[in-house]
Design a protein around this motif. Sequence first.
Motif, PDB file in Angstrom:
ATOM      1  N   GLY A 150       1.093  -1.535   0.029  1.00 12.24           N
ATOM      2  CA  GLY A 150       0.052   0.080   0.219  1.00 12.24           C
ATOM      3  C   GLY A 150       0.830   1.488   0.199  1.00 12.24           C
ATOM      4  O   GLY A 150       0.398   2.156  -0.457  1.00 12.24           O
ATOM      5  N   ASP A 151       2.167   1.506   0.657  1.00 15.16           N
ATOM      6  CA  ASP A 151       2.434   1.986   0.902  1.00 15.16           C
ATOM      7  C   ASP A 151       3.581   2.677  -0.553  1.00 15.16           C
ATOM      8  O   ASP A 151       3.658   3.970  -0.984  1.00 15.16           O
ATOM      9  CB  ASP A 151       3.956   2.001   1.847  1.00 15.16           C
ATOM     10  N   LEU A 152       3.904   1.615  -1.133  1.00  7.85           N
ATOM     11  CA  LEU A 152       4.581   1.626  -2.606  1.00  7.85           C
ATOM     12  C   LEU A 152       3.394   2.411  -3.550  1.00  7.85           C
ATOM     13  O   LEU A 152       4.166   3.368  -4.224  1.00  7.85           O
ATOM     14  CB  LEU A 152       5.241   0.231  -3.195  1.00  7.85           C
ATOM     15  N   ILE A 153       2.767   1.803  -3.496  1.00  4.34           N
ATOM     16  CA  ILE A 153       1.040   1.910  -4.334  1.00  4.34           C
ATOM     17  C   ILE A 153       1.126   3.944  -3.843  1.00  4.34           C
ATOM     18  O   ILE A 153       1.297   4.933  -5.083  1.00  4.34           O
ATOM     19  CB  ILE A 153      -0.278   1.195  -4.631  1.00  4.34           C
ATOM     20  N   ASP A 154       0.294   4.557  -3.142  1.00  2.00           N
ATOM     21  CA  ASP A 154       0.879   5.697  -2.366  1.00  2.00           C
ATOM     22  C   ASP A 154       1.834   6.755  -3.059  1.00  2.00           C
ATOM     23  O   ASP A 154       1.385   7.666  -3.602  1.00  2.00           O
ATOM     24  CB  ASP A 154       0.464   5.941  -1.277  1.00  2.00           C
ATOM     25  N   GLY A 155       3.127   6.406  -2.793  1.00  3.94           N
ATOM     26  CA  GLY A 155       4.288   6.743  -3.135  1.00  3.94           C
ATOM     27  C   GLY A 155       4.260   6.413  -4.565  1.00  3.94           C
ATOM     28  O   GLY A 155       4.735   7.999  -4.858  1.00  3.94           O
ATOM     29  N   TYR A 156       4.205   5.816  -4.913  1.00  3.92           N
ATOM     30  CA  TYR A 156       4.137   5.932  -6.530  1.00  3.92           C
ATOM     31  C   TYR A 156       2.880   7.041  -7.043  1.00  3.92           C
ATOM     32  O   TYR A 156       3.579   7.808  -7.808  1.00  3.92           O
ATOM     33  CB  TYR A 156       3.874   4.907  -7.283  1.00  3.92           C
ATOM     34  N   ILE A 157       1.612   7.515  -6.831  1.00  6.54           N
ATOM     35  CA  ILE A 157       0.995   7.781  -7.671  1.00  6.54           C
ATOM     36  C   ILE A 157       1.504   9.145  -6.590  1.00  6.54           C
ATOM     37  O   ILE A 157       1.231  10.194  -6.968  1.00  6.54           O
ATOM     38  CB  ILE A 157      -0.092   7.736  -6.426  1.00  6.54           C
ATOM     39  N   SER A 158       1.809   9.694  -5.352  1.00  5.75           N
ATOM     40  CA  SER A 158       2.768  10.649  -5.087  1.00  5.75           C
ATOM     41  C   SER A 158       3.605  11.302  -6.010  1.00  5.75           C
ATOM     42  O   SER A 158       3.960  12.848  -6.612  1.00  5.75           O
ATOM     43  CB  SER A 158       3.247  10.465  -3.467  1.00  5.75           C
TER      44      SER A 158
END
Length: 322
Positions: A244-252
């Motif tokens: 989830g953090d990787l997904i959120d980080g990529y989106i950010s």
Amino acid sequence: MIRCMLESSDGSILTGGSELLIEWQRNREGKFWLDIQEEDTSGERKLLEKLGLHTLAVQDAQRDRHPPKLEEFDDFTFVLYRGIASFNAELVHDSQNIAFFVGDNFLVTRHPKPAVSIEKLFSEQGSKLLKQGPGFLALRIMHTSAGLYLDALLEFEERLSDIEDALMNDGNDDLMRELVTYRTRLVKLRRLFNYHRNITDELRSDEYLALNYKDDPMGHAITDLHDRFDRLYTLAEIFYSISGDLIDGYISIASHQLNRTMQVLTVITAIFVPLGFLAGLYGMNFEYIPELKIENGYFILLAAMGSIAVGLLALFRKIRWL
């Protein structure tokens, strides 16, 4: 397919098929392991009920999607466990319910497809465990299955680390789709491990006929199994959070890059709007436009437009838009 393992009166272990079941049913002496796989449902039900197993437990065992559970009956303990038919480091798993009917001197395992953990233990190692007791053998089968889950999760950790590095260097939609897929699979695994952790918690909190936690060897085995499922649940939870953090980080990061692009375009637009206004103003086809007949008007206008552009560039750099 019916497989049997029987401890004879002299302590030796015999393996075979239904003939050993018939022999054990005569007097029910010695420790006995009956493994049932891919049998006809109606015939299987009759066989299990003939062994004295409760009808409701048999019905639960034959349901494909029944959640894991633990239940005590008069002369046996029933454990419904979600075992492995196949599992890999991509978290692609083919699970199946494995039913354990655990009595004082017998263990009945029932599963619709080949079970990796049972195949590993239906050997010399399984015969040694059977001598220690059917309950101990049942716990070891679950422990072996949990170990297979653990091995695959630890391999997945390496893949997750590779995805993290790839996202930082060259993130793309394919990696995002892969992460979302893993996250969905981790949700299912986390729920599954939580079921099994609750079962081992219950084994430690209550007294069960064939899985007595107060018995030292059995207690250590139950604690060991609980610790393994607790670790599996924790790992699934951690990997889910990391995904989830990787997904959120990529989106950010993608949003930040888009904002920077829009910022540059805004600067370019802001600079060329006044320049376009001046060019349009003096490009009008009116005969009496002020300043139109000034000898160096063209160069004066270019100088003014240049000054405006340079001034805006300086302003945007000062406010750190560039």
